[in-house]
Design an enzyme around this catalytic site. Structure first.
Site, mmCIF file in Angstrom:
data_model
loop_
_atom_site.group_PDB
_atom_site.id
_atom_site.type_symbol
_atom_site.label_atom_id
_atom_site.label_comp_id
_atom_site.label_asym_id
_atom_site.label_seq_id
_atom_site.Cartn_x
_atom_site.Cartn_y
_atom_site.Cartn_z
ATOM 1 N N HIS A 1 -11.944 22.300 60.857
ATOM 2 C CA HIS A 1 -12.913 22.270 59.750
ATOM 3 C C HIS A 1 -13.920 23.419 59.883
ATOM 4 O O HIS A 1 -14.446 23.897 58.887
ATOM 5 C CB HIS A 1 -13.646 20.927 59.724
ATOM 6 C CG HIS A 1 -12.752 19.775 59.386
ATOM 7 N ND1 HIS A 1 -12.378 19.477 58.098
ATOM 8 C CD2 HIS A 1 -12.140 18.855 60.180
ATOM 9 C CE1 HIS A 1 -11.579 18.406 58.104
ATOM 10 N NE2 HIS A 1 -11.410 18.017 59.354
ATOM 11 N N ASP B 1 -9.301 16.777 55.557
ATOM 12 C CA ASP B 1 -9.054 15.350 55.770
ATOM 13 C C ASP B 1 -8.631 14.769 54.438
ATOM 14 O O ASP B 1 -9.327 14.929 53.433
ATOM 15 C CB ASP B 1 -10.325 14.647 56.263
ATOM 16 C CG ASP B 1 -10.692 15.058 57.680
ATOM 17 O OD1 ASP B 1 -9.842 15.675 58.349
ATOM 18 O OD2 ASP B 1 -11.831 14.764 58.091
ATOM 19 N N TYR C 1 -3.761 8.538 66.280
ATOM 20 C CA TYR C 1 -4.607 9.497 66.993
ATOM 21 C C TYR C 1 -6.044 8.993 66.891
ATOM 22 O O TYR C 1 -6.464 8.564 65.808
ATOM 23 C CB TYR C 1 -4.478 10.891 66.363
ATOM 24 C CG TYR C 1 -5.189 11.976 67.154
ATOM 25 C CD1 TYR C 1 -4.571 12.564 68.252
ATOM 26 C CD2 TYR C 1 -6.475 12.384 66.809
ATOM 27 C CE1 TYR C 1 -5.214 13.549 68.989
ATOM 28 C CE2 TYR C 1 -7.128 13.366 67.541
ATOM 29 C CZ TYR C 1 -6.494 13.951 68.634
ATOM 30 O OH TYR C 1 -7.145 14.918 69.365
ATOM 31 N N HIS D 1 -8.551 8.561 63.642
ATOM 32 C CA HIS D 1 -7.815 8.957 62.431
ATOM 33 C C HIS D 1 -7.077 7.788 61.767
ATOM 34 O O HIS D 1 -5.974 7.959 61.245
ATOM 35 C CB HIS D 1 -6.858 10.104 62.743
ATOM 36 C CG HIS D 1 -7.575 11.400 62.978
ATOM 37 N ND1 HIS D 1 -8.363 11.614 64.068
ATOM 38 C CD2 HIS D 1 -7.658 12.531 62.230
ATOM 39 C CE1 HIS D 1 -8.898 12.819 64.009
ATOM 40 N NE2 HIS D 1 -8.490 13.399 62.904
ATOM 41 N N ASP E 1 -8.454 6.179 59.216
ATOM 42 C CA ASP E 1 -8.856 6.090 57.806
ATOM 43 C C ASP E 1 -8.632 7.383 57.039
ATOM 44 O O ASP E 1 -9.124 7.555 55.926
ATOM 45 C CB ASP E 1 -10.324 5.666 57.712
ATOM 46 C CG ASP E 1 -11.259 6.629 58.429
ATOM 47 O OD1 ASP E 1 -10.754 7.563 59.100
ATOM 48 O OD2 ASP E 1 -12.481 6.457 58.311
ATOM 49 N N HIS E 2 -7.927 8.335 57.631
ATOM 50 C CA HIS E 2 -7.559 9.571 56.924
ATOM 51 C C HIS E 2 -6.480 10.285 57.730
ATOM 52 O O HIS E 2 -6.237 9.938 58.887
ATOM 53 C CB HIS E 2 -8.773 10.494 56.747
ATOM 54 C CG HIS E 2 -9.271 11.103 58.030
ATOM 55 N ND1 HIS E 2 -10.086 10.421 58.915
ATOM 56 C CD2 HIS E 2 -9.049 12.323 58.598
ATOM 57 C CE1 HIS E 2 -10.370 11.201 59.953
ATOM 58 N NE2 HIS E 2 -9.736 12.355 59.792
ATOM 59 N N HIS F 1 -5.631 14.152 59.020
ATOM 60 C CA HIS F 1 -6.204 15.497 59.140
ATOM 61 C C HIS F 1 -5.092 16.547 59.154
ATOM 62 O O HIS F 1 -4.108 16.418 59.876
ATOM 63 C CB HIS F 1 -7.019 15.594 60.436
ATOM 64 C CG HIS F 1 -7.362 17.001 60.828
ATOM 65 N ND1 HIS F 1 -8.556 17.599 60.511
ATOM 66 C CD2 HIS F 1 -6.623 17.950 61.475
ATOM 67 C CE1 HIS F 1 -8.556 18.854 60.956
ATOM 68 N NE2 HIS F 1 -7.392 19.093 61.540
HETATM 69 ZN ZN ZN Z 1 -10.233 16.502 60.120
#
Ligand code: ZN
Length: 247
Positions: free
Chosen positions: A189, A196, A223, A226, A228-229, A231
């Site tokens: 990011h 995301d 992971y 992670h 809830d999304h 990446h």
């Molecule tokens: Zn991310």
């Protein structure tokens, strides 16, 4: 009566002329004369050529590198670029010859907005941190460029998933934005290419599909942090982890 027929004949001839002119107009518009608000290609491109126009093409087909691959944006039209163009052409039902001519460029023109972002993604969606793209690990212009490339990859993935909506919950972050949300110290990011994703379809489906579209940094369910999304990002070496999804 004969006069009427002759007049009718002249009218038909005139109509035919108008039709022919209109057809010619369409042909011209469909060719190299197309002007685009973002970028206009001036020549047909094929393997062996190089230049900035090749690089501009590579950016738009960067989401079609093949499984596990990342397309180099080096301005050289090599075999990998040709294969990416073929996959792009196949995705949009064009004749898949690996040569980027008017058909391919017109599809790209139809897909891109005047600021060069693809139809379904925007710079605003990719940067909810600050408006200047500054304060990250790279220059503002590099971060913005990396975000643009990620958007073209997302556009390709969105298409492959059946035009499902994909929502970017977090994109570019400055160091301060990154630490505010507890991001990793070396997070993509900070470079502008990290995204995301939330929304449909499932996080696992996104993680699995992303491997076909030029994302080398994929972190999903399983992971840490992670659930809830998913990446996605671009790294020089591959880093996939979504153990709950089997990758
Ligand atoms: Zn991310």
């Amino acid at each position: 009566m004969r006069t009427v027929i002759r007049r009718l004949g002249r009218m038909l001839a005139a109509c035919a002329l108008v039709a022919a002119t209109a057809l010619a107009g369409v042909v011209v518009t469909g060719g190299a004369a197309h002007a685009d608000g973002c970028y206009t290609w001036g020549r047909t491109l094929s393997q062996g050529m190089s230049g900035n126009d090749v690089k501009q093409l590579q950016i738009r087909v960067s989401g079609y590198p093949g499984y596990g691959a990342v397309l180099a944006l080096d301005g050289v039209y090599g075999p990998a670029t040709r294969s990416a163009v073929i996959r792009f052409q196949q995705a949009y039902g064009l004749s898949a010859d690996g040569v980027a001519g008017p058909q391919t460029f017109n599809k790209i023109y139809a897909l891109q907005d005047n600021d060069c972002t693809p139809a379904n993604f925007s710079y605003a969606e990719m940067n909810k941190c600050n408006s200047s793209w500054s304060g990250g690990a790279v220059s503002a212009s590099t971060a913005k460029f990396n975000a643009l490339v990620s958007m073209w990859k997302l556009q390709a993935m969105r298409r492959a998933l059946g035009n499902v909506p994909l929502y970017v919950s977090s994109g570019f972050r400055s160091y301060s934005c990154n630490s505010a949300v507890g991001g990793a110290s070396n997070s993509r990011h900070l470079y502008g290419d990290g995204v995301d994703l939330v929304g449909s379809p499932s996080f696992c489906r996104i993680a699995q599909q992303a491997r076909y579209h030029g994302f080398s940094n994929i972190l999903g369910p399983g992971y840490p942090g992670h659930s809830d999304h998913t990446h996605l990002g671009a790294t020089s070496s591959r880093s996939w982890s979504a153990s709950s999804c089997g990758i």
